[in-house]
Structures are given as C-alpha cells and as structure tokens.
Design an enzyme around this catalytic site. Structure first.
Site, PDB file in Angstrom:
ATOM      1  CG  ASP A 273     -41.260  21.518 -50.830  1.00  0.00           C
ATOM      2  OD1 ASP A 273     -41.608  20.644 -51.646  1.00  0.00           O
ATOM      3  OD2 ASP A 273     -41.197  22.735 -51.114  1.00  0.00           O
TER       4      ASP A 273
ATOM      5  CB  SER B 246     -38.897  25.458 -56.470  1.00  0.00           C
ATOM      6  OG  SER B 246     -39.730  26.502 -56.061  1.00  0.00           O
TER       7      SER B 246
ATOM      8  CG  HIS C 163     -43.047  22.522 -54.689  1.00  0.00           C
ATOM      9  ND1 HIS C 163     -42.148  22.974 -53.749  1.00  0.00           N
ATOM     10  CD2 HIS C 163     -42.878  23.322 -55.760  1.00  0.00           C
ATOM     11  CE1 HIS C 163     -41.473  24.002 -54.224  1.00  0.00           C
ATOM     12  NE2 HIS C 163     -41.901  24.234 -55.450  1.00  0.00           N
TER      13      HIS C 163
END
Length: 474
Positions: free
Chosen positions: A146, A222, A116
């Site tokens: 992901d 992230s 993402h």
C-alpha cells in the site's frame, strides 16, 4: 526591625530579578524562533515548532480514476449481447475522485503516499501547504505494501522531511499525525506510539508490518506523515481499526525503513517494487508447537518447506530449523520477515540467526529477486483453440512469487484467463495440473491439447490448497 525590612526588600528584589530573567530567557529562547523542542518541559509548552517544521512537507492529494463499466459474461457474448443488453452499460466510463495525503521526501519532488489513494489514478494533483498546485505521476506502486512513490514537476526548492530509522522508534514516544482528513484541509493530531511489529491486514489494501499509534487518524489522512517530536518521518499513515469508520485510537503507519527501500527502487527506475525472495514456507513457533517439538522457548519462524533455489537453503538452513532474527531484528511472523528483508533491500546480505538441532547459528543470506529460471515461456492460446486468449506460463520462482503460489506446486499457471476461460470458471493464479489425463509441465503441451475443436475437456486445477476437477464439452 529595620534589618528585617531591609531583608524582606532584598528578598523581593531577588525574586523579581529571577522572574525578569526568566521572562527575558523565554523571549530570547531559541524555541520561540521555531526550533524543535529538545526536552519534556519544552514539549509541554507547545507542538507549534514541530508542526511549523514538518507541515510544509505534507501535501494534499486529489486523484481522479476512470473506471470502466463492467459487463456480465452474457453481455460480452456476440450472440446473447442483444438479449441481455443493459442501457446503463452504454454510458461513459465512471469517473471516481479520491483524496488523501502525501509526504515530500526530497527537494526535487519525490513524494510518498498510499497505493489505494493514487495507485490506479489517471490524473493526480498535489497541493502544497502554501497552496501551490502541481501535477504528479506515479513512479512506483505496490498494492501489497500500500505504498506509491510520486514525482511532481516543481522547482527544486520544495520543503521535505528526513527519514528516521523506524527500528529506533519505541513504544511510548510522542508522535504527530499530519494529513487531510475528510478533505477539510491539513490538520494535526497528537498521540503516542502505542505498539510496534503489528502485522497482518489492518484494513485497506496493505498487508504487512506496521507502527501502531493512538494519534487520531481519519479518512483522508491516508498517505500522511507520522512524525516524532524532532519533526522526522517515522511512518506513513495508512489505515485505522474501526467499526464506525472514524478514529477509535488505533491507527497504523508503514515504517519509514520500508518507505526508504521504495524510494531507492523508484530512483533506480523501477515501476514495480521488487521484494527479496526467501523461497521458504513456514509458520510462527508458538508455545504449544515449541513444547511439542522440544524447543525450550517459543518465538521465531519454523521452516516447513524450502525451494531448491532458495538462498536460505544455499546458506545452510533446512526444514525444521527456526529463524530467529533477520538483520539483527527478531522475526515472529512471515509478514515480519518479509518486511525485514524488504527494508534491507535487494542485492544486500542479511545477517540471519537461526536455531538448528538445539544450537543457535548465524549465517549471511543473499537477498535476491525470485529467479526466472527456468524461463516462464508464456503463451497465449490462439483464436482457433478451445479457450482463445488464455495466457499460460511455466512455473518458476518468479511465477510462484508473482501469484503467491505454494512452493511445491507443479503444473502450468494461469496468468490471464481471457473471456472464454473466465466464463468456464478459471481464475488468474489457478494452476492447471492435467488436461485429458496428461500432466502439464510446459504451456506448449496445453496449446497442443486445446488446439482446434475439442469435443471434451477434462481439467484438474489447483486453486490455493483446493484441487478442482472440471469438465467441458465442445
């Protein structure tokens, strides 16, 4: 009296020598030479040695994505376009910038991050801890897990982290999260591993199996590193559980074992992650189901369906059996089983234990990709058909896995709707069971039935567990 004074003086000298020896030991200690702490006492002194070892391999990632402005179906229609034209839709495509983190895994520039963060990016810049900047390209990406593997063009002297098997990680271990939260620059937060085997969708685009930590993770973290006190990578920070958008002490990291499988496939030249295919459907065996079915304990996955080409069927498992472990590790949810198979990797043999008719058995199951047998025979309907641009395929195990379809479904799968079929209500992943009363098995039949000008179309479609009847007039 004199003897007491001498004893007191000797005692003070003795203590003084001990303190002096302790100071000298601390000054000469390997710990001050930036060595990783080896015990609890050293860890209480500082995390500085761990951070100095691990932080240079954690990078900041700046990604640029160009997104097309989406038009409504009426705007795309040649006749209605002039009536429903939106002046705002004529502007240039939108440029969206995002930031995140990544981890260097080899000195030649292999970097792992979240899908993402970089998966759809058209331009990626990687900034190292020493402020060097490099462009990067995506080698392999997978939205479901992901994860994305990048390659940066840089000298072969990059700092990198070594992977630690995530199966050796235990609840209660100290852990550090390193990343770039909120774009403020690289930061480090500490905590413990607070849970293992967390499966489901924790947030973001990933669905699977996670390590849980209470080390604060915030937006921008992230793709960053979750490391142990030896500076080894145990997971990639991916998401948080939060109602406010900030850290509430529940963060999730993708285990290092799965990261290792991604790196291996990227180095083999794959651009998409290829998971081993089980060819089974099942559900967790909870206590109520175990009691109803006469099992003496809960846990594991009870098999409710097997595809004829399933490697588990070939290994001797059957409907009603309960899968207990894969690769020596317990599996209690389908997501956990998919993770275990993916971490072991394609082409390997997985040791599987299962319960069948009250007896526990062990077999080796070949981990294979979903086979393209029979051929999917994709076809795209021509311009003179009822739905030009509609792409259809014959259903085989590969199509089942790609579209996440039920194992028992039969018909023709919609791979791409095209403009007209989308306006009619079809979606990618739909299965067309019948057209004008004719059951579909091969896409060529649909081509014949939809050729030319068709006055009326009756279509039976399966969408997930729902069956839909559609009628169209030409």
């Amino acid at each position: 009296m004199t003897e007491r004074l001498h004893d007191s003086r000797r005692l003070r000298i003795s203590y003084g020598m001990r303190y002096l020896a302790l100071i000298i030991a601390l000054i000469a200690s390997p710990l001050t030479a930036q060595q990783v702490p080896e015990n609890a006492a050293e860890m209480q002194m500082s995390f500085v040695p761990v951070v100095k070892q691990a932080a240079p391999a954690v990078v900041n990632i700046y990604a640029k994505t160009i997104r097309e402005v989406r038009k409504t179906p009426l705007q795309s229609d040649p006749f209605f376009e002039r009536f429903f034209r939106d002046p705002l839709s004529d502007r240039k495509p939108r440029v969206q910038n995002s930031l995140g983190s990544g981890v260097i895994l080899s000195e030649d520039g292999i970097v792992v991050s979240n899908f993402h963060v970089v998966g759809m990016a058209t331009e990626i810049r990687v900034v190292l801890n020493d402020r060097r900047e490099f462009s990067a390209r995506v080698l392999l990406g997978d939205e479901e897990s992901d994860l994305a593997i990048l390659k940066i063009d840089a000298p072969d002297d990059l700092p990198f982290l070594t992977l630690r098997s995530s199966d050796s990680v235990e609840v209660g271990e100290l852990a550090l999260a390193i990343g770039n939260p909120f774009g403020v620059g690289q930061t480090v937060s500490s905590g413990i591993v607070s849970g293992l085997a967390r499966s489901g969708n924790s947030g973001g685009s990933g669905r699977g199996y996670y390590i849980q930590t209470d080390a604060p993770i915030n937006p921008g973290n992230s793709g960053g590193a979750l490391v142990d006190v030896a500076g080894r990578l145990i997971g990639i920070n991916t998401s948080i559980l939060s109602r406010s958008g900030g850290s509430n002490g529940i963060g999730f990291a993708i285990p290092a074992d799965l990261v290792s499988a991604f790196v291996a496939q990227a180095q083999e030249g794959r651009s998409e992650f290829n998971r081993p295919w089980a060819g089974i459907s099942g559900q967790p065996l909870d206590s109520d189901m175990a009691s109803t079915l006469g099992f003496d304990r809960s846990g594991g996955i009870i098999i409710s369906g097997l595809h004829p080409a399933s490697p588990f069927l070939e290994a001797g498992l059957d409907v009603g059996d309960v899968i207990l472990t894969v690769g020596g590790q317990p599996v209690n949810t389908p997501a956990e089983m998919v993770y275990r198979m993916s971490a072991i990797g394609l082409g390997a043999q997985a040791d599987v234990s299962f319960s069948s008719q009250g007896a526990e058995k062990n077999v080796n199951v070949a981990l294979i990709a979903a086979p393209e047998i029979p051929s999917r025979d994709e076809v795209t309907l021509p311009e003179n058909s009822a739905f030009p641009g509609l792409k259809l395929a014959r259903i085989n195990p590969a199509v089942l896995a790609e579209l996440n379809l039920p194992l028992e479904v039969e018909g023709v799968a919609v791979m791409d709707t095209g403009a007209y079929a989308a306006r009619a209500g079809l979606r990618e992943g739909d299965v067309i069971l019948a057209l004008n009363g004719t059951n579909l098995i091969h896409p060529n039949t649909a081509v014949e039935l939809l050729a030319g000008r068709v006055r009326q179309i009756e279509m039976t479609v399966q969408r997930g567990a729902q069956r839909i009847s559609m009628r169209f007039r030409g």
